[in-house]
Design an enzyme around this catalytic site. Structure first.
Site, PDB file in Angstrom:
ATOM      1  N   HIS A  28       0.838  -1.204   0.000  1.00 44.89           N
ATOM      2  CA  HIS A  28       0.000   0.000   0.000  1.00 44.89           C
ATOM      3  C   HIS A  28       0.873   1.254   0.000  1.00 44.89           C
ATOM      4  O   HIS A  28       2.042   1.188   0.341  1.00 44.89           O
ATOM      5  CB  HIS A  28      -0.819   0.086   1.298  1.00 44.89           C
ATOM      6  N   TYR A  29       0.250   2.386  -0.316  1.00 47.11           N
ATOM      7  CA  TYR A  29       0.855   3.648   0.118  1.00 47.11           C
ATOM      8  C   TYR A  29      -0.063   4.284   1.139  1.00 47.11           C
ATOM      9  O   TYR A  29      -1.267   4.019   1.162  1.00 47.11           O
ATOM     10  CB  TYR A  29       1.203   4.577  -1.040  1.00 47.11           C
ATOM     11  N   THR A  30       0.526   5.165   1.992  1.00 47.75           N
ATOM     12  CA  THR A  30      -0.272   5.748   3.077  1.00 47.75           C
ATOM     13  C   THR A  30      -1.257   6.799   2.548  1.00 47.75           C
ATOM     14  O   THR A  30      -2.344   6.941   3.103  1.00 47.75           O
ATOM     15  CB  THR A  30       0.652   6.400   4.120  1.00 47.75           C
ATOM     16  N   GLU A  93       2.671  -0.863   4.439  1.00 43.80           N
ATOM     17  CA  GLU A  93       2.381   0.513   4.006  1.00 43.80           C
ATOM     18  C   GLU A  93       3.691   1.239   3.715  1.00 43.80           C
ATOM     19  O   GLU A  93       4.624   1.208   4.519  1.00 43.80           O
ATOM     20  CB  GLU A  93       1.662   1.286   5.124  1.00 43.80           C
ATOM     21  N   HIS A 135      -2.571  -3.159  -3.390  1.00 43.00           N
ATOM     22  CA  HIS A 135      -3.937  -3.036  -2.895  1.00 43.00           C
ATOM     23  C   HIS A 135      -4.937  -2.916  -4.055  1.00 43.00           C
ATOM     24  O   HIS A 135      -6.016  -3.491  -4.036  1.00 43.00           O
ATOM     25  CB  HIS A 135      -4.021  -1.804  -1.974  1.00 43.00           C
ATOM     26  N   ASP A 145      -3.875   2.389  -4.842  1.00 44.58           N
ATOM     27  CA  ASP A 145      -2.513   2.316  -4.292  1.00 44.58           C
ATOM     28  C   ASP A 145      -1.930   0.908  -4.459  1.00 44.58           C
ATOM     29  O   ASP A 145      -2.690  -0.042  -4.543  1.00 44.58           O
ATOM     30  CB  ASP A 145      -2.503   2.739  -2.804  1.00 44.58           C
TER      31      ASP A 145
HETATM   32 ZN   LIG Z   1      -4.123   0.511   0.578  1.00 42.00          ZN
END
Ligand SMILES: [Zn+2]
Length: 242
Positions: A28-30, A93, A135, A145
């Protein structure tokens, strides 16, 4: 590898078996303004979101939830025969402002430590390399993301995730080339299915979003949600890697 522990209460209280329940790594990215803000949210009980690990832009790794707990990072999701991937995955993340607040390239140190972390999980939990996903791959209707700046090709060079065999200069010639006989269209979605993408709802917007998720991962130069010959060739080639 040095890992700092930060506690997040956002996980299911039931423990899972470490030996055979972890099959996927979800990246993921935040998507928030800062690392501080992201950590705060991921640890806030009322936010009800978390991940097992967080990697900041300097590459520092924090553990928020222990591997034997189910962290709440994936939400409603599907890949192949798996549904609700929180149960079967480790969530990582990466700190990045994301599309909303100024999407930037991931930092070298961030990616090299992500690779090291993935290699640890693969060894520990016998995760297959094809099961390292974004994700957006497992929730294409809701999520974009880690996005098109995430270096999937570089990860594949490190034996994480799958990648196609084509040179990008060769492939480029087939970009935007229309390729829409009904038979090819069916074949393409069939291949996407084989790779793992799920098709629960059959409407046009769903297909467009799924093609975009595929493009974000495997053809980041153009994300238009349109099936062209380049996408068709990539999907066809990827099915040989499974
Ligand atoms: Zn995510």
């Amino acid at each position: 590898m040095k890992i700092k522990n930060i506690f997040s209460p956002n996980y299911s209280k039931r423990k899972r078996k470490l030996s055979n329940s972890i099959k996927f790594i979800i990246i993921h990215y935040t998507g928030m303004q800062s690392e501080r803000e992201s950590t705060k949210k991921l640890c806030n009980p009322s936010a009800k979101v978390s991940s097992h690990y967080l990697i900041n832009q300097e590459g520092k790794v924090s553990r928020l939830v222990q591997d034997w707990h189910v962290a709440w990072h994936a939400g409603k999701s599907c890949w192949g025969r798996y549904k609700n991937l929180n149960e079967n995955s480790i969530g990582v993340e990466l700190v990045n402002k994301g599309h909303k607040f100024g999407y930037t390239n991931f930092k070298k140190k961030q990616i090299s430590n992500l690779i090291k972390l993935c290699q640890i999980f693969i060894k520990k939990y016998k995760i297959k390399k094809k099961n390292i996903l974004g994700h957006s791959d497992i929730a294409p209707l809701r999520k974009i993301d880690p996005g098109e700046k995430f270096p999937w090709k570089y990860l594949a060079k490190n034996k994480l995730g799958i990648w196609h065999d084509y040179e990008s200069n060769f492939l480029k010639k087939y970009r935007k080339k229309k390729f829409l006989t009904e038979q090819n269209r069916r074949k393409f979605f069939n291949n996407l299915n084989k790779i793992g993408y799920c098709f629960a709802v059959k409407n046009k917007s769903f297909f467009v979003k799924t093609i975009k998720a595929f493009q974000r991962h495997f053809r980041k130069e153009l994300i238009d949600g349109i099936l062209d010959r380049e996408c068709f060739m990539i999907a066809q080639n990827l099915t040989k890697k499974l």
